[in-house]
Design an enzyme around this catalytic site. Structure first.
Site, PDB file in Angstrom:
ATOM      1  N   ARG A  58      -5.851  19.355 -27.402  1.00 29.93           N
ATOM      2  CA  ARG A  58      -7.043  19.632 -28.191  1.00 29.93           C
ATOM      3  C   ARG A  58      -8.238  19.532 -27.249  1.00 29.93           C
ATOM      4  NH1 ARG A  58      -8.182  19.695 -33.814  1.00 29.93           N
ATOM      5  NH2 ARG A  58      -6.030  19.079 -34.166  1.00 29.93           N
ATOM      6  N   GLU A  68      -6.352  34.008 -12.565  1.00 30.25           N
ATOM      7  CA  GLU A  68      -6.015  33.057 -13.608  1.00 30.25           C
ATOM      8  C   GLU A  68      -5.977  33.703 -14.979  1.00 30.25           C
ATOM      9  OE1 GLU A  68      -9.807  33.957 -13.578  1.00 30.25           O
ATOM     10  OE2 GLU A  68      -9.697  32.185 -12.276  1.00 30.25           O
ATOM     11  N   ALA A 103     -11.058  29.352  -7.980  1.00 28.51           N
ATOM     12  CA  ALA A 103     -12.000  29.984  -8.894  1.00 28.51           C
ATOM     13  C   ALA A 103     -12.281  29.069 -10.086  1.00 28.51           C
ATOM     14  CB  ALA A 103     -11.447  31.349  -9.329  1.00 28.51           C
ATOM     15  N   TYR A 104     -12.048  29.544 -11.314  1.00 30.41           N
ATOM     16  CA  TYR A 104     -12.344  28.760 -12.517  1.00 30.41           C
ATOM     17  C   TYR A 104     -11.595  27.427 -12.486  1.00 30.41           C
ATOM     18  CZ  TYR A 104     -13.571  28.237 -17.508  1.00 30.41           C
ATOM     19  OH  TYR A 104     -14.092  27.814 -18.698  1.00 30.41           O
ATOM     20  N   ASN A 105     -10.358  27.448 -12.005  1.00 35.14           N
ATOM     21  CA  ASN A 105      -9.556  26.234 -11.919  1.00 35.14           C
ATOM     22  C   ASN A 105     -10.285  25.125 -11.169  1.00 35.14           C
ATOM     23  OD1 ASN A 105      -6.805  24.695 -11.682  1.00 35.14           O
ATOM     24  ND2 ASN A 105      -7.473  24.985  -9.577  1.00 35.14           N
ATOM     25  N   LYS A 106     -10.872  25.463 -10.038  1.00 38.44           N
ATOM     26  CA  LYS A 106     -11.586  24.457  -9.234  1.00 38.44           C
ATOM     27  C   LYS A 106     -12.784  23.904  -9.984  1.00 38.44           C
ATOM     28  CE  LYS A 106     -13.849  23.857  -4.737  1.00 38.44           C
ATOM     29  NZ  LYS A 106     -15.181  23.511  -5.266  1.00 38.44           N
ATOM     30  N   ASP A 135     -15.559  39.667  -4.788  1.00 38.49           N
ATOM     31  CA  ASP A 135     -14.274  39.318  -5.378  1.00 38.49           C
ATOM     32  C   ASP A 135     -14.020  40.078  -6.681  1.00 38.49           C
ATOM     33  OD1 ASP A 135     -13.763  37.613  -3.296  1.00 38.49           O
ATOM     34  OD2 ASP A 135     -14.534  35.841  -4.331  1.00 38.49           O
TER      35      ASP A 135
END
Length: 270
Positions: free
Chosen positions: A150, A125, A164-167, A48
């Site tokens: 915050r 992202e 990806a990072y979101n998951k 990827d």
């Protein structure tokens, strides 16, 4: 048809690139030529990360390029072909009929305190963090204040980037044919003093999100896909679904939910 080969330096990827060149020269009879500058199809060989690099390398030609991912690593979420299937891939290239499937992208606009601006395009992202300490920022949706955040940071992702990072930070997996973007929080602080929604939100193609950096937090870093901007001078960042899309050649483009199963769940019983 003009083809470009974009591979990483792993030995298996280099060997696959060599095999593709050899087979195309043998079989195409001049029907397919190699053009690394202005290709019609980009063959991304690796994982990827290689596909992300190929995407950014050809980002100014997205309207005229289709991508094909060839997997030679551990997890090739964007890959439709394995390194053992090169003869079948070459046959598909020779029988190309121009079919494609396209996915949404994320458009970002970064405004610096000195008035400079930078525009970026992301396949997966964009991530906003502080290098040290807690990020403090005001989040606006369509010009209206939504929340004062915050925490460690925020992730704004595309549907394909939702895996990806979101998951990993608790965001939802979104089907890539939906023209949306998603914002997820990274370790937000929620108590009697600070309060955020605390859940990922999925926004439409008509929405705009602006993240305004707190004036006391100047060391904000901005990462998009496999690239980054390290700056102590970011004032705000704005995101929306991009007008451009990425196009993949649809020889046998894998069903999205099958791709999810293979990438994250595995065969039944394992």
């Amino acid at each position: 048809m003009k083809v470009a080969i974009y591979n990483n330096n792993v030995s298996r990827s280099v060997a696959v690139a060599k095999q593709i060149r050899s087979l195309l020269k043998q079989k195409s009879a001049g029907q397919i030529t190699f053009d690394a500058d202005y290709p019609d199809i980009v063959l991304s060989i690796g994982g990827d990360g290689t596909l992300l690099s190929a995407f950014h390398h050809y980002r100014k030609q997205l309207a005229s390029i289709r991508f094909i991912g060839i997997h030679t690593g551990h997890l090739g979420f964007y890959a439709d072909w394995q390194h053992t299937e090169i003869p079948a891939l070459v046959d598909s290239l020779l029988a190309d009929n121009g079919e494609e499937v396209d996915y949404p992208l994320l458009a970002g606009r970064i405004h610096f305190r000195d008035g400079r601006e930078k525009r970026v395009l992301a396949l997966n992202e964009a991530v906003i963090k502080r290098q040290l300490g807690t990020l403090s920022a005001a989040v606006y949706i369509n010009g209206q204040l939504f929340e004062r955040f915050r925490g460690d940071g925020l992730v704004v992702s595309t549907p394909t980037g939702s895996t990806a990072y979101n998951k990993s930070v608790g965001g939802a997996v979104v089907h890539p044919t939906l023209e949306t973007m998603q914002m997820a929080e990274i370790a937000s602080i929620n108590n009697r003093v600070f309060r955020t929604l605390g859940s990922p939100i999925v926004l439409s193609k008509d929405d705009t999100v602006r993240v305004v950096n707190d004036s006391r937090a100047r060391d904000v870093s901005f990462h998009y896909d496999n690239l980054n901007i390290l700056s102590h001078d970011i004032a705000w960042m704005e995101f929306k679904v991009a007008p451009q899309k990425i196009q993949f050649a649809q020889y046998r483009h894998m069903n999205f939910w099958k791709r999810i199963e293979m990438s994250f769940i595995g065969p039944e019983g394992n």
